[in-house]
Design an enzyme around this catalytic site. Structure first.
Site, PDB file in Angstrom:
ATOM      1  N   HIS A  55      -3.904  -8.742   8.375  1.00  0.00           N
ATOM      2  CA  HIS A  55      -2.918  -8.215   7.430  1.00  0.00           C
ATOM      3  C   HIS A  55      -3.020  -8.940   6.098  1.00  0.00           C
ATOM      4  O   HIS A  55      -3.774  -9.897   5.967  1.00  0.00           O
ATOM      5  CB  HIS A  55      -1.501  -8.261   8.015  1.00  0.00           C
ATOM      6  CG  HIS A  55      -0.931  -9.630   8.221  1.00  0.00           C
ATOM      7  ND1 HIS A  55      -1.458 -10.538   9.113  1.00  0.00           N
ATOM      8  CD2 HIS A  55       0.129 -10.252   7.649  1.00  0.00           C
ATOM      9  CE1 HIS A  55      -0.744 -11.645   9.096  1.00  0.00           C
ATOM     10  NE2 HIS A  55       0.228 -11.506   8.198  1.00  0.00           N
ATOM     11  N   HIS A  57      -1.159 -10.853   4.087  1.00  0.00           N
ATOM     12  CA  HIS A  57      -0.500 -12.070   3.611  1.00  0.00           C
ATOM     13  C   HIS A  57      -1.511 -13.166   3.248  1.00  0.00           C
ATOM     14  O   HIS A  57      -2.513 -13.351   3.940  1.00  0.00           O
ATOM     15  CB  HIS A  57       0.487 -12.585   4.651  1.00  0.00           C
ATOM     16  CG  HIS A  57       1.692 -11.702   4.792  1.00  0.00           C
ATOM     17  ND1 HIS A  57       2.430 -11.612   5.943  1.00  0.00           N
ATOM     18  CD2 HIS A  57       2.278 -10.862   3.893  1.00  0.00           C
ATOM     19  CE1 HIS A  57       3.422 -10.742   5.764  1.00  0.00           C
ATOM     20  NE2 HIS A  57       3.343 -10.278   4.533  1.00  0.00           N
ATOM     21  N   ASP A  59      -1.566 -16.311   3.573  1.00  0.00           N
ATOM     22  CA  ASP A  59      -1.886 -17.346   4.563  1.00  0.00           C
ATOM     23  C   ASP A  59      -2.868 -16.850   5.628  1.00  0.00           C
ATOM     24  O   ASP A  59      -3.189 -17.579   6.573  1.00  0.00           O
ATOM     25  CB  ASP A  59      -0.610 -17.915   5.205  1.00  0.00           C
ATOM     26  CG  ASP A  59       0.166 -16.896   6.017  1.00  0.00           C
ATOM     27  OD1 ASP A  59       0.379 -15.769   5.529  1.00  0.00           O
ATOM     28  OD2 ASP A  59       0.562 -17.231   7.148  1.00  0.00           O
ATOM     29  N   HIS A  60      -3.362 -15.602   5.477  1.00  0.00           N
ATOM     30  CA  HIS A  60      -4.381 -15.079   6.382  1.00  0.00           C
ATOM     31  C   HIS A  60      -5.653 -14.643   5.660  1.00  0.00           C
ATOM     32  O   HIS A  60      -6.685 -14.444   6.300  1.00  0.00           O
ATOM     33  CB  HIS A  60      -3.824 -13.902   7.202  1.00  0.00           C
ATOM     34  CG  HIS A  60      -2.674 -14.317   8.067  1.00  0.00           C
ATOM     35  ND1 HIS A  60      -2.786 -14.478   9.427  1.00  0.00           N
ATOM     36  CD2 HIS A  60      -1.407 -14.667   7.750  1.00  0.00           C
ATOM     37  CE1 HIS A  60      -1.621 -14.895   9.910  1.00  0.00           C
ATOM     38  NE2 HIS A  60      -0.768 -15.017   8.911  1.00  0.00           N
ATOM     39  N   HIS A 112       5.248  -6.277  11.443  1.00  0.00           N
ATOM     40  CA  HIS A 112       5.292  -7.437  10.544  1.00  0.00           C
ATOM     41  C   HIS A 112       4.941  -6.969   9.131  1.00  0.00           C
ATOM     42  O   HIS A 112       5.645  -7.271   8.169  1.00  0.00           O
ATOM     43  CB  HIS A 112       4.322  -8.496  11.052  1.00  0.00           C
ATOM     44  CG  HIS A 112       4.216  -9.709  10.176  1.00  0.00           C
ATOM     45  ND1 HIS A 112       5.262 -10.572   9.964  1.00  0.00           N
ATOM     46  CD2 HIS A 112       3.169 -10.210   9.462  1.00  0.00           C
ATOM     47  CE1 HIS A 112       4.866 -11.550   9.151  1.00  0.00           C
ATOM     48  NE2 HIS A 112       3.603 -11.351   8.835  1.00  0.00           N
ATOM     49  N   ASP A 131      -0.001 -11.882  13.042  1.00  0.00           N
ATOM     50  CA  ASP A 131       1.431 -12.200  13.082  1.00  0.00           C
ATOM     51  C   ASP A 131       2.224 -11.096  13.788  1.00  0.00           C
ATOM     52  O   ASP A 131       3.385 -10.836  13.460  1.00  0.00           O
ATOM     53  CB  ASP A 131       1.976 -12.394  11.660  1.00  0.00           C
ATOM     54  CG  ASP A 131       1.472 -13.680  11.013  1.00  0.00           C
ATOM     55  OD1 ASP A 131       0.766 -14.453  11.684  1.00  0.00           O
ATOM     56  OD2 ASP A 131       1.790 -13.908   9.831  1.00  0.00           O
ATOM     57  N   HIS A 169      -0.335 -18.359  14.167  1.00  0.00           N
ATOM     58  CA  HIS A 169       0.418 -19.580  13.827  1.00  0.00           C
ATOM     59  C   HIS A 169       0.710 -20.416  15.067  1.00  0.00           C
ATOM     60  O   HIS A 169       0.835 -19.887  16.175  1.00  0.00           O
ATOM     61  CB  HIS A 169       1.762 -19.222  13.175  1.00  0.00           C
ATOM     62  CG  HIS A 169       1.635 -18.646  11.802  1.00  0.00           C
ATOM     63  ND1 HIS A 169       1.638 -19.426  10.663  1.00  0.00           N
ATOM     64  CD2 HIS A 169       1.494 -17.366  11.380  1.00  0.00           C
ATOM     65  CE1 HIS A 169       1.511 -18.644   9.593  1.00  0.00           C
ATOM     66  NE2 HIS A 169       1.411 -17.385  10.000  1.00  0.00           N
TER      67      HIS A 169
HETATM   68 FE    FE Z   1       1.214 -15.627   8.706  1.00  0.00          FE
HETATM   69 ZN    ZN Z   2       2.072 -12.684   7.930  1.00  0.00          ZN
END
Ligand code: FE
Ligand code: ZN
Length: 239
Positions: A55, A57, A59-60, A112, A131, A169
């Protein structure tokens, strides 16, 4: 030799996942940190063929473009999110298969985010779920509805029990604290709490989990209907 998978810790509590196919080619899922990704790829032999994104975001995905450049790897991700992902070499949708190892099948898992996807390697029993499903938890509903997330989690819960759940995570201990308020007498959950505490004390990841273990102890997979799931998700948001 089967396809192997290992977590690569990144940022504060993210995991990218490094897969090695029987022919030695590598795939890296959801790398936010190109330097940490490169160290893992080089240690594993250096032939990075794929970067798979679950996805949009940061942080990915933040390390994806630099790793693509460095190794000549191809980036795969949801076609629905092409406008907010790094440039995709392979746009994907539900049911597509990527030619890696025995074939990685794409499962659409909105909730998400609206365009979230997961990757499933059935023979290797590997699920890369970003996520959507966490160890003893699930992702927040940032873009999707409870109905969408309930349906997405149901698809993942229907995979074979031995399927390894490779999530985005290290949230297990916090998730267990909430889960124990929902099912304080669940013996499988109590066992997971002991195991997770021991793993973290030893400095090890608590993941991957398995679908069977999640079905036994994850309250979000144990919710019987959308209303129950929505109430749980709302309670966790306030917890
Ligand atoms: Fe994340
Ligand atoms: Zn995420």
């Amino acid at each position: 030799m089967p396809t192997t998978v290992q977590p690569v810790p990144m940022l504060a509590d993210n995991y990218a996942w490094l897969l090695r196919a029987p022919d030695g080619t590598l795939a890296l899922c959801d790398p936010p940190d190109a330097e940490a990704g490169a160290r893992a790829v080089d240690a594993a032999g250096g032939r990075l063929a794929w970067i798979w994104l679950t996805h949009h975001h940061g942080d990915h995905i933040a390390g994806a473009a630099a790793l693509r450049e460095r190794y000549g790897a191809r980036i795969a991700g949801a076609s629905a999110d092409a406008h907010r992902l790094p440039p995709l070499d392979l746009p994907l949708a539900e049911g597509d298969t990527i030619a890696f190892a025995e074939g990685a099948r794409v499962i659409a898992t909105p909730g998400h985010t609206s365009g979230h996807i997961a990757y499933h390697l059935p023979e290797s029993a590997i699920l890369l779920c970003g996520d959507t499903l966490f160890s003893i938890g699930c992702g927040r509903l940032l873009e999707g509805t409870p109905e969408q997330m309930f349906a997405s989690l149901a698809k993942l819960a229907a995979l074979p029990d031995a399927t390894r759940v490779c999530c985005g995570h290290e949230y297990t201990e916090a998730n267990i604290r909430f889960a124990l308020t929902v099912e304080p007498d669940n013996a499988a959950l109590q066992a997971r709490a002991r195991d997770a505490r021991a793993e973290r004390a030893a400095g090890r990841p608590t993941v991957p989990s398995t679908i069977g273990a999640e079905r036994a102890a994850n309250p979000f997979l144990r919710a019987g209907n959308v209303a129950a799931f929505a109430a749980l998700r709302a309670a966790k948001d306030r917890f």
